[in-house]
Design a protein around this motif. Sequence first.
Motif, PDB file in Angstrom:
ATOM      1  N   ASP A   1      17.238 -13.613 -15.312  1.00 10.09           N
ATOM      2  CA  ASP A   1      17.716 -13.965 -13.734  1.00 10.09           C
ATOM      3  C   ASP A   1      16.718 -13.234 -12.746  1.00 10.09           C
ATOM      4  OD1 ASP A   1      20.473 -15.342 -12.767  1.00 10.09           O
ATOM      5  OD2 ASP A   1      19.415 -14.051 -11.354  1.00 10.09           O
ATOM      6  N   LEU A   2      16.603 -13.339 -11.908  1.00  9.16           N
ATOM      7  CA  LEU A   2      16.021 -12.563 -10.787  1.00  9.16           C
ATOM      8  C   LEU A   2      16.926 -11.448 -10.487  1.00  9.16           C
ATOM      9  CD1 LEU A   2      14.744 -14.714  -7.563  1.00  9.16           C
ATOM     10  CD2 LEU A   2      13.203 -13.471  -9.554  1.00  9.16           C
TER      11      LEU A   2
ATOM     12  N   VAL B   1      18.279 -23.016 -15.651  1.00  8.23           N
ATOM     13  CA  VAL B   1      19.576 -23.234 -14.904  1.00  8.23           C
ATOM     14  C   VAL B   1      19.623 -22.525 -13.471  1.00  8.23           C
ATOM     15  CG1 VAL B   1      21.998 -23.619 -15.080  1.00  8.23           C
ATOM     16  CG2 VAL B   1      20.520 -23.049 -17.082  1.00  8.23           C
ATOM     17  N   THR B   2      18.271 -22.200 -12.915  1.00 11.34           N
ATOM     18  CA  THR B   2      18.186 -21.706 -11.513  1.00 11.34           C
ATOM     19  C   THR B   2      18.632 -22.704 -10.418  1.00 11.34           C
ATOM     20  OG1 THR B   2      15.958 -22.494 -11.343  1.00 11.34           O
ATOM     21  CG2 THR B   2      16.489 -20.265 -12.503  1.00 11.34           C
ATOM     22  N   VAL B   3      18.552 -22.098  -9.392  1.00  9.17           N
ATOM     23  CA  VAL B   3      18.986 -22.804  -8.207  1.00  9.17           C
ATOM     24  C   VAL B   3      17.711 -23.951  -7.789  1.00  9.17           C
ATOM     25  CG1 VAL B   3      20.346 -21.346  -6.815  1.00  9.17           C
ATOM     26  CG2 VAL B   3      17.751 -21.246  -6.693  1.00  9.17           C
ATOM     27  N   PRO B   4      17.931 -25.095  -7.141  1.00  5.23           N
ATOM     28  CA  PRO B   4      17.032 -26.156  -7.053  1.00  5.23           C
ATOM     29  C   PRO B   4      15.618 -25.628  -6.648  1.00  5.23           C
ATOM     30  CG  PRO B   4      18.968 -27.058  -6.432  1.00  5.23           C
ATOM     31  CD  PRO B   4      19.518 -25.669  -6.868  1.00  5.23           C
TER      32      PRO B   4
ATOM     33  N   HIS C   1      24.248 -37.842  -9.661  1.00  4.14           N
ATOM     34  CA  HIS C   1      24.980 -38.238 -10.810  1.00  4.14           C
ATOM     35  C   HIS C   1      25.084 -39.512 -10.987  1.00  4.14           C
ATOM     36  CE1 HIS C   1      25.659 -34.219 -12.566  1.00  4.14           C
ATOM     37  NE2 HIS C   1      26.044 -33.705 -11.472  1.00  4.14           N
TER      38      HIS C   1
ATOM     39  N   GLU D   1      18.129 -28.130 -15.515  1.00  3.78           N
ATOM     40  CA  GLU D   1      19.086 -28.668 -14.765  1.00  3.78           C
ATOM     41  C   GLU D   1      18.619 -29.617 -13.622  1.00  3.78           C
ATOM     42  OE1 GLU D   1      22.157 -29.514 -14.203  1.00  3.78           O
ATOM     43  OE2 GLU D   1      23.136 -28.253 -15.683  1.00  3.78           O
ATOM     44  N   LYS D   2      19.547 -30.601 -13.130  1.00  8.06           N
ATOM     45  CA  LYS D   2      19.342 -31.645 -12.022  1.00  8.06           C
ATOM     46  C   LYS D   2      19.347 -30.593 -10.996  1.00  8.06           C
ATOM     47  CE  LYS D   2      23.322 -31.646 -10.441  1.00  8.06           C
ATOM     48  NZ  LYS D   2      23.524 -31.242  -9.230  1.00  8.06           N
TER      49      LYS D   2
ATOM     50  N   MET E   1      26.437 -22.250 -13.366  1.00  4.93           N
ATOM     51  CA  MET E   1      26.394 -23.430 -14.506  1.00  4.93           C
ATOM     52  C   MET E   1      25.488 -22.674 -15.403  1.00  4.93           C
ATOM     53  SD  MET E   1      26.777 -26.404 -14.865  1.00  4.93           S
ATOM     54  CE  MET E   1      26.531 -27.776 -16.021  1.00  4.93           C
TER      55      MET E   1
HETATM   56  N1  LIG Z   1      25.306 -30.811 -14.147  1.00  2.00           N
HETATM   57  C1  LIG Z   1      26.108 -30.321 -13.579  1.00  2.00           C
HETATM   58  O1  LIG Z   1      27.250 -30.932 -13.467  1.00  2.00           O
HETATM   59  C2  LIG Z   1      25.877 -29.180 -12.794  1.00  2.00           C
HETATM   60  C3  LIG Z   1      27.130 -28.707 -11.960  1.00  2.00           C
HETATM   61  C4  LIG Z   1      26.695 -27.503 -11.470  1.00  2.00           C
HETATM   62  C5  LIG Z   1      25.254 -27.096 -10.976  1.00  2.00           C
HETATM   63  N2  LIG Z   1      24.244 -27.835 -11.573  1.00  2.00           N
HETATM   64  C6  LIG Z   1      22.886 -27.198 -11.346  1.00  2.00           C
HETATM   65  O2  LIG Z   1      22.771 -26.076 -12.055  1.00  2.00           O
HETATM   66  C7  LIG Z   1      21.787 -25.275 -11.046  1.00  2.00           C
HETATM   67  C8  LIG Z   1      22.422 -23.929 -10.903  1.00  2.00           C
HETATM   68  O3  LIG Z   1      23.461 -24.014 -10.096  1.00  2.00           O
HETATM   69  P1  LIG Z   1      24.608 -22.716 -10.060  1.00  2.00           P
HETATM   70  O4  LIG Z   1      25.778 -23.556  -9.536  1.00  2.00           O
HETATM   71  O5  LIG Z   1      24.658 -22.281 -11.263  1.00  2.00           O
HETATM   72  O6  LIG Z   1      23.818 -21.926  -9.320  1.00  2.00           O
HETATM   73  P2  LIG Z   1      24.208 -20.356  -9.085  1.00  2.00           P
HETATM   74  O7  LIG Z   1      23.564 -20.067  -7.526  1.00  2.00           O
HETATM   75  O8  LIG Z   1      25.366 -20.049  -9.411  1.00  2.00           O
HETATM   76  O9  LIG Z   1      23.110 -19.487 -10.179  1.00  2.00           O
HETATM   77  C9  LIG Z   1      21.647 -19.738  -9.963  1.00  2.00           C
HETATM   78  C10 LIG Z   1      20.998 -18.435 -10.704  1.00  2.00           C
HETATM   79  O10 LIG Z   1      19.803 -18.440 -10.678  1.00  2.00           O
HETATM   80  C11 LIG Z   1      19.244 -17.335 -10.374  1.00  2.00           C
HETATM   81  N3  LIG Z   1      17.943 -17.666  -9.951  1.00  2.00           N
HETATM   82  C12 LIG Z   1      17.392 -18.007  -8.625  1.00  2.00           C
HETATM   83  N4  LIG Z   1      16.058 -18.232  -8.523  1.00  2.00           N
HETATM   84  C13 LIG Z   1      15.699 -17.791  -9.766  1.00  2.00           C
HETATM   85  C14 LIG Z   1      14.285 -17.356 -10.519  1.00  2.00           C
HETATM   86  N5  LIG Z   1      13.235 -17.866  -9.741  1.00  2.00           N
HETATM   87  N6  LIG Z   1      14.132 -16.984 -11.494  1.00  2.00           N
HETATM   88  C15 LIG Z   1      15.287 -16.559 -12.205  1.00  2.00           C
HETATM   89  N7  LIG Z   1      16.715 -16.809 -11.721  1.00  2.00           N
HETATM   90  C16 LIG Z   1      16.876 -17.212 -10.578  1.00  2.00           C
HETATM   91  C17 LIG Z   1      19.926 -16.743  -9.211  1.00  2.00           C
HETATM   92  O11 LIG Z   1      19.942 -15.299  -9.179  1.00  2.00           O
HETATM   93  C18 LIG Z   1      21.571 -16.952  -9.898  1.00  2.00           C
HETATM   94  O12 LIG Z   1      22.159 -16.155 -10.556  1.00  2.00           O
HETATM   95  C19 LIG Z   1      21.421 -26.079  -9.954  1.00  2.00           C
HETATM   96  O13 LIG Z   1      20.270 -26.838 -10.292  1.00  2.00           O
HETATM   97  C20 LIG Z   1      22.627 -27.035  -9.742  1.00  2.00           C
HETATM   98  O14 LIG Z   1      22.555 -28.291  -9.263  1.00  2.00           O
HETATM   99  C21 LIG Z   1      24.530 -28.834 -12.321  1.00  2.00           C
END
Ligand SMILES: NC(=O)c1ccc[n+]([C@@H]2O[C@H](COP(=O)([O-])OP(=O)(O)OC[C@H]3O[C@@H](n4cnc5c(N)ncnc54)[C@H](O)[C@@H]3O)[C@@H](O)[C@H]2O)c1
Length: 381
Positions: A46-47, A84-87, A187, A107-108, A25
Amino acid sequence: MSNTFATIPDDGTPLRVVVVGAGGMGRAWLHTVEESPLVELAGIVDLDLGAASAGAAAVGRPVPVGTGTARLAADVGAQAVINVTVPAAHHPVTTEALAAGLPVLGEKPVASTLAQGMSLAAAAELSGQLFMVSQSRRYNRQLFAAKRLASTIGNVGIVSADFFKAPRFGGFRDAMEHPLLLDMAIHQFDMARFLLDADPVSVFCEEYNPSWSWYRGDAGATAIFEMSGGERFVFTGSWCSPGLETSWNGAWRISGEHGSVIWDGDNEPEVETAVELLESDAGLESEDPGQEIAGALADFVSSLRTGAAPMGQVHQNIMSLAMVESAVLSASSGKRIMVDALLEESYAQCLTSERNPDVLQILRSWPTVRAALALEPSRMP
Ligand SMILES: NC(=O)c1ccc[n+]([C@@H]2O[C@H](COP(=O)([O-])OP(=O)(O)OC[C@H]3O[C@@H](n4cnc5c(N)ncnc54)[C@H](O)[C@@H]3O)[C@@H](O)[C@H]2O)c1
């Protein structure tokens, strides 16, 4: 108690932002930020530094990268953070940014748990910075049109959303315990709150896993919410239903005293009434909020420029996560859940786990959780 926030007056230059989280995302956000004249990408965090560098490479120009949010933001003179990190990282990353005096678009879901969401609302109050959750499916012109049409059909009593899709994600969703409720249904739950201008009162939910499901956890669910206006919102969804799939927004029906509105989530909504609509009601154009994350980004920047509250300001967004948590709790306990009871439990948990004494003091000053979360800028002292 305050949820007003510092503004950043428009000086004619785009807002300098750092994007934190360069995963799936994160890439979508990087693209949207690059496309927008409202903001300028100042850095990527990013971490996993490799992921941040790969994100920069995808942007196609040199962008500073780092592993620490406040640090990189200070180094590059950023004015705001997009999280936009993981929840699980929403709480630490947003807390760090707010404490550094930076507004955040996240992000949500707002956080992994309601308790953490409350902590973030209080941290936003403490910092005086805007924290907005991007609930991207609200930013849809057709959804706005459906809401406007619903205002022409008298009292609304029932809203239903059907969500049937069959994606083969692989990865973490296939192994999650509540893949549909936790990863997707927020959503539709949030859209129902928007359509009804109402919050949840109670829910009864059942989860199930069809025999052919390729998910470990329950890929299907039906939830019946009582909403604060007395309406019922009924959600039925499945993530393993091939054939005649619905849109990603779901298929909606809004049933009112004098008529009904339907929306398939991809095309214009339709209304049919038992009484003649006034010409002015039928013909009105509805607002265009922009499309998905680009709409959320524009809302965020506009709020920072003007001080007007955006749709996803943290206090207002938390009830969408409350719908998810109460539905999960209902499904696992087999009981109807009163949302107020869950809010009180989460608040108690939040008070116990909060480590920042200043945030704790703000949390303790909340008269009730519902009153604190319903705080509107127009009702501010
Ligand atoms: N709105 C939408 O339609 C939609 C769609 C997909 C995902 N999302 C949301 O987006 C967010 C990310 O999802 P994703 O699919 O990209 O996940 P992902 O796992 O692909 O990517 C997350 C990234 O965050 C990084 N990260 C984790 N902890 C961190 C920290 N403390 N500091 C910095 N970086 C860190 C990870 O290394 C990874 O690269 C989630 O909250 C998900 O719910 C929303």
